[in-house]
Scaffold this motif. Structure first.
Motif, PDB file in Angstrom:
ATOM      1  N   ASN A 504       0.670  -1.125   0.093  1.00 28.98           N
ATOM      2  CA  ASN A 504       0.011   0.106  -0.028  1.00 28.98           C
ATOM      3  C   ASN A 504       0.672   1.356  -0.079  1.00 28.98           C
ATOM      4  N   LEU A 505       1.947   1.242  -0.914  1.00 26.05           N
ATOM      5  CA  LEU A 505       2.675   2.280  -1.065  1.00 26.05           C
ATOM      6  C   LEU A 505       2.283   3.420  -1.811  1.00 26.05           C
ATOM      7  N   LYS A 506       2.307   4.769  -1.596  1.00 26.03           N
ATOM      8  CA  LYS A 506       1.315   5.658  -2.292  1.00 26.03           C
ATOM      9  C   LYS A 506       2.478   6.756  -2.712  1.00 26.03           C
ATOM     10  N   SER A 507       3.529   6.854  -2.111  1.00 27.09           N
ATOM     11  CA  SER A 507       4.301   8.119  -2.593  1.00 27.09           C
ATOM     12  C   SER A 507       5.777   7.656  -3.084  1.00 27.09           C
ATOM     13  N   VAL A 508       6.362   8.389  -3.810  1.00 28.67           N
ATOM     14  CA  VAL A 508       7.681   8.251  -4.284  1.00 28.67           C
ATOM     15  C   VAL A 508       8.795   7.993  -3.230  1.00 28.67           C
ATOM     16  N   THR A 509       8.337   9.033  -2.182  1.00 28.03           N
ATOM     17  CA  THR A 509       9.345   8.793  -0.944  1.00 28.03           C
ATOM     18  C   THR A 509       9.217   7.698  -0.197  1.00 28.03           C
ATOM     19  N   GLY A 510       7.810   7.406  -0.141  1.00 28.59           N
ATOM     20  CA  GLY A 510       7.421   6.306   0.788  1.00 28.59           C
ATOM     21  C   GLY A 510       8.106   4.887   0.044  1.00 28.59           C
TER      22      GLY A 510
END
Length: 814
Positions: A504-510
Motif C-alpha cells: 500500500n505504498l502511495k508516494s515516491v518517498t514512501g
C-alpha cells in the motif's frame, strides 16, 4: 628505477591498441609519449562513415579522450607531425620543433589515400576519405552543393557515397571495373549490392575511367575516357591506400611496399617496431582492423619483454558497413577449374551465399543478406575443416546440422569459444561469454563497454545479442529488468511494482524509504519509473509528482533545440472543422508562432512557442474546445484514421468514427512508453494500422485487431491478435490490451519489446481467450480514466504550477 621511454608515432587505432595492450600486461614498464598528426585523441576510423551519414558524432567515435591519456600518464602531442627520426641519437622531431628521446620507438603512421594523377586532381573540392578533416570537408560541401562524384566502387567509396547521399547530395559512383568491390565480391553478390544501393538513390558508372577533373576556382565537372562528362561540386577519391612510408624511408629503415617487420613486429632496427597499415609482414600488407589488433597484442608482448608472441599473418574477411546491407566475404571467393562452387540464391528475399570448396575444405565464401553464419564458415575455412559429412546441409547454415535446432541462438551455441565474433576489435565468443559471466552483464551496451564487441562497425551486433541471450538465459530482452531498476536500489522493476501494491505504498518517498533506497532523492532513472508505477497502481489516490517527470511531461510541451516549445492540440481521430482550424490559426497569429506543421499523426504542431506564453495559449485553445495532444509524454498519443466507408469507395466500416471513439476513450492515459493507435477502413491500410501499438483494420465482417507494432528506426509490423464484429468489442479489447501493457510492461518499454518478451500467446490468453480477464482489465482501465482525463493544459491555464512558466527574471524581481 628510471622507466624506459617509449615513443609512439601515430595516434591511430593500431598504435593506441598496442599501448592499451601494453598497459594491460606491463603498466609500469614505460614512460610513454605519443605523437598524433591530427588534433584529436584516438578515434575509431571505421566509424567515420556513420559520422558522414549523420548517424554518429565525432564525440561518439572517440576511443580514448584526453582524460584517458592523463589517467594513464601518457604525454600526448596532438596535431604534431613527426618529420625526423634520428636513430643514432634515438630522438624524434616534429614539424614544430618538438623533440622526444626514445629507448623504444613504435611507428604507426598508417596509410595515405591514393589520388589518381589526372589533370585537375588538385582542384578545391577534390578530396579523399581518410580522416575527420575529410569528413568535415564533405559535410561542408553537402551543405553548400548538390552533386557529388565518388571515384572508386570499393568498400570505402561505397561508404562515402552512402554518407553523402544521406546528407542530401546526388551521388554518382564511378568505378573502373564492371564489378563493385571486386576484391571482396563475385559478380552475383556485386549485382545484388548494386541493386540495393540503386534503390537507395545512388547512381553508378561502371567500367568507366576518369580522364580529367574540370573546374576554375573549384571542381565543376568530371570527364571520362569516352568523352562524356558529368557535373560535380565534390569529387571524393576512394581508389585505395598506400602505406605511409615517407618518414621511415627518410630515416633509413628498410621498406618495400611497407615497413618490413618480422614476426615480432620489429623492423631492421631492433629498437624500432612498426605496426598497422604502414607495415609489410611476410610480403603482405593489411588494411583491415582485425589483423592490426592481432599485431598489437604481439607487439605489446615483446615491448613488455615477455618474448613469447609471434604474428604469423591473418586470414581476413570483409563485412560491408553501408547501413542496412549485410554482406560478408573471405578467402578465394572466385575459385578456378580445380575448385567447386556450392551456391544458394533466393533473389526475392535478397539472400545469396556461395562457398568455394577444394578437397572438401572451404577456400572462400561470399554471403549477401543473411550473414549470421559468416563466423562459422570463416572458422571452417581458417581451420581447414573437412566438410564431407555436412555438405548436404552446409549452405543452410549451422542451425540445420543434426538436431541443433533452427534458431539464431542455436547457431551461436554451436560456435566454439575461439570463434571470432567481432572482427573489428578481435573479440572471440569466449571472451564475451566470460565478460558477461564474470561482470554480470545484461545489456548490449554493457557488453560493448567491457569487451568492445559490436562497438565499431556494428555488423556483429546480432551475434553479440544472441550470445547475451544464450549466456544470461531466456529471452535476453528480459535481462535489463532482471537487474536493479537503477543504481539507487537492488530491487528489480517487478519487485518494486509488487512492493507498491502489496504494501500500500502511495508516494515516491514512501517507496524509497520502505525499500531502503541507497540515495535519499533517487535519480533520473528511478523517479520517473516510480511515479508511473504509482499512477498505474493507485489511479484514484496517488497524486502525480511532477518533479519526478522529465521536462517535457513536467511542462506538458515538447522542448525544442532552441529552448522554445511545441504545442500539439488533440484532433480526435485526425478529424477537424473549419472553426477549429480558424481557432488554431488565430492562436498561431496571436502568439507569433514561427512554424505551423502538419504531423504524421494527423495533427497540427505549433513550433517555437516561448515557455512563458504556454499557459495563455493553452487557455485560448481550451476555450476553442481543444485538449492536450500529449505529444510530449509517455502516454496515449494519436489515433490515426482514414475516412473509411463514409467517403472512400473501398471502405468497409466507418473507420473515422471508430478512431474518434477509441481516442476519446483512451486520451490522457499515462503509459510505460508512448502508445499510438490507428484505424484503417479496409485492408489497403491507409492509416498504417499494422505499425502501431494497437491497430484496427476494418473488413467486411467487422474488425481485425493488431498489436505490438512501431515505426521509427527499427520498424516492427504488428502481430494479429484476433477478429471482432462490433465497435464495442474493439473498444473492450483495446482497453484490456492497454491495461495489460500498463500493468505489466516495464517503464520505458514499448509494446513491441514487451510482446516479444512475454509472447503473443500470453497476451492472447489474457485478452482474447479469458473473457473474465479481458473484462476485468478493461474495467480497470476505464476506472483509471476517470482520473486521467483531466486536461493538463486547462489546469495550467487556470494557474496550476505557475512557477514552471514564470521567467527567472520575473521571479527574482518579485
Amino acid at each position: 628505477m628510471t622507466k624506459e621511454k617509449l615513443v609512439v608515432i601515430g595516434n591511430g587505432m593500431a598504435g593506441m591498441r598496442t599501448v592499451e595492450e601494453l598497459l594491460k600486461i606491463a603498466p609500469d614498464s614505460y614512460d610513454i609519449t605519443v605523437f598524433g598528426a591530427e588534433p584529436y585523441g584516438n578515434y575509431n576510423r571505421i566509424m567515420l562513415s556513420p559520422v558522414l551519414a549523420g548517424e554518429k558524432t565525432i564525440a561518439e567515435i572517440m576511443i580514448n579522450d584526453d582524460q584517458w591519456y592523463q589517467d594513464n600518464q601518457i604525454r600526448l602531442h596532438k596535431g604534431k607531425e613527426v618529420v625526423e627520426i634520428n636513430r643514432a641519437k634515438r630522438l624524434v622531431k616534429a614539424a614544430d620543433g618538438t623533440e622526444e628521446k626514445y629507448d623504444r620507438l613504435l611507428i604507426a603512421t598508417g596509410s595515405k589515400p591514393f589520388i589518381i594523377p589526372v589533370p585537375g586532381s588538385d582542384l578545391p573540392g577534390v578530396i579523399s576519405f581518410r580522416d575527420i578533416a575529410d569528413v568535415d570537408a564533405m559535410l561542408a560541401a553537402a551543405r553548400a552543393h548538390k552533386h557529388a562524384v565518388v571515384i572508386g566502387g570499393g568498400l570505402l567509396g561505397l561508404e562515402a557515397a552512402n554518407g553523402l547521399k544521406q546528407q542530401g547530395m546526388s551521388v554518382t559512383v564511378v568505378h573502373l571495373m564492371d564489378v563493385l568491390m571486386e576484391k571482396q565480391l563475385d559478380k552475383t553478390a556485386a549485382k545484388m549490392l548494386r541493386k540495393s544501393l540503386e534503390e537507395r538513390g545512388l547512381h553508378f558508372l561502371m567500367a568507366t575511367q576518369t580522364e580529367t577533373i574540370i573546374g576554375k576556382d573549384r571542381v565543376e565537372r568530371v570527364r571520362f575516357k569516352d568523352g562524356t562528362e558529368i557535373y560535380a561540386d565534390l569529387v571524393v577519391m576512394a581508389v585505395g591506400i598506400r602505406a605511409n612510408l615517407d618518414l621511415a624511408k627518410k630515416s633509413g629503415i628498410h621498406c618495400e611496399r611497407g615497413i618490413v617487420v618480422n614476426d615480432t613486429l620489429q623492423t631492421y632496427d631492433p629498437r624500432i617496431y612498426a605496426i598497422g597499415e604502414c607495415v609489410q609482414h611476410r610480403g603482405m600488407g593489411y588494411g583491415l582492423v582485425a589483423p592490426l589488433f592481432e599485431m598489437a597484442k604481439v607487439c605489446a608482448n615483446h615491448l613488455a619483454r615477455y618474448g613469447i608472441g609471434r604474428y604469423t599473418g591473418t586470414v581476413t574477411s570483409t563485412k560491408l558497413k553501408v547501413t542496412g546491407i549485410d554482406l560478408f566475404s573471405a578467402g578465394d571467393f572466385t575459385g578456378d577449374d580445380k575448385t567447386e562452387e556450392l551456391m544458394f540464391a533466393d533473389a526475392s528475399r535478397g539472400v545469396y551465399r556461395k562457398l568455394i570448396v577444394s578437397d572438401n575444405r572451404i577456400k572462400g565464401a561470399v554471403m549477401y543478406g543473411d550473414t549470421l553464419d559468416s563466423g562459422w564458415y570463416f572458422d571452417l575455412m581458417r581451420d581447414g575443416t573437412d566438410i564431407s559429412d555436412m555438405r548436404e546441409k552446409l549452405l543452410f547454415g549451422q542451425a540445420h546440422l543434426g538436431d541443433s535446432g533452427h534458431g539464431a541462438k542455436d547457431r551461436v551455441a554451436a560456435m566454439a569459444d575461439t570463434a571470432e565474433i567481432c572482427g573489428c576489435n578481435g573479440v572471440c565468443k569466449g571472451a564475451i561469454v566470460k565478460a558477461i559471466t564474470d561482470k554480470k552483464l545484461y545489456t548490449l551496451e554493457e557488453v560493448r563497454a567491457h569487451t568492445k564487441a559490436s562497438s565499431s562497425c556494428g555488423s556483429c551486433t546480432g551475434l553479440v545479442e544472441n550470445i547475451l541471450a544464450l549466456t544470461v538465459g531466456g529471452n535476453y530482452s528480459v535481462a535489463p529488468h532482471a537487474k536493479p531498476l537503477c543504481g539507487c536500489t537492488e530491487r528489480t522493476h517487478d519487485e518494486v511494482r509488487k512492493a507498491i501494491k502489496d504494501n500500500n505504498l502511495k508516494s515516491v518517498t514512501g517507496v524509497q524509504q520502505f525499500l531502503e533506497w541507497k540515495t535519499p532523492d533517487g535519480c533520473g532513472k528511478c523517479r520517473p519509473a516510480l511515479n508511473y508505477y504509482l499512477i498505474c497502481t493507485w489511479p484514484g489516490e496517488y497524486q502525480d509528482n511532477s518533479q519526478s517527470r522529465f521536462i517535457n511531461e513536467r511542462v506538458h510541451a515538447n522542448i525544442q533545440k532552441d529552448g522554445t516549445y511545441s504545442v500539439v492540440p488533440r484532433m480526435w481521430g485526425g478529424e477537424t472543422t473549419p472553426a477549429e482550424l480558424k481557432a488554431i490559426a488565430e492562436v498561431a497569429e496571436k502568439y507569433k508562432v514561427p512554424t505551423v506543421h502538419v504531423t504524421g499523426g494527423q495533427r497540427i504542431d505549433l513550433l517555437g512557442v516561448k515557455k512563458e506564453d504556454l499557459p495563455a495559449m493553452w487557455g485560448d485553445l481550451s476555450k476553442a474546445g481543444f485538449v492536450s495532444g500529449h505529444a510530449y509524454g509517455k502516454a496515449i498519443r494519436t489515433v490515426k484514421t482514414c475516412v473509411g466507408k463514409s467517403w472512400c469507395r473501398f471502405g468497409t466500416q466507418d473507420s473515422t468514427t471508430m478512431g474518434i471513439e477509441l481516442e476519446k476513450m483512451t486520451w490522457g492515459s499515462w503509459t510505460p512508453h508512448k502508445f499510438k493507435l490507428a484505424v484503417s477502413g479496409c485492408p489497403r491500410n491507409c492509416a498504417e494500422a499494422t505499425i502501431k501499438d494497437f491497430g484496427v483494420v476494418c473488413v467486411d465482417s467487422g474488425y481485425e485487431l493488431h498489436v505490438g507494432g512501431n515505426g521509427g528506426v527499427k520498424v516492427r509490423a504488428t502481430d494479429f491478435l484476433c477478429s471482432v464484429k462490433t465497435p464495442d468489442e474493439v473498444k473492450e479489447y483495446c482497453a484490456a490490451f492497454l491495461q495489460l501493457h500498463r500493468e505489466e510492461s516495464y517503464y520505458l518499454e514499448r509494446t513491441a519489446p514487451w510482446l516479444e518478451r512475454v509472447g503473443l500467446t500470453y497476451i492472447k490468453d489474457k485478452v482474447v481467450e479469458d473473457a473474465e480477464s479481458r473484462k476485468a482489465l478493461a474495467a480497470r482501465f476505464l476506472y483509471s480514466q476517470q482520473f486521467a482525463q483531466i486536461d493538463p493544459w486547462k489546469e495550467r491555464a487556470d494557474g496550476k504550477d505557475a512557477y514552471e512558466f514564470t521567467p527567472l527574471k520575473a521571479v527574482v524581481s518579485a
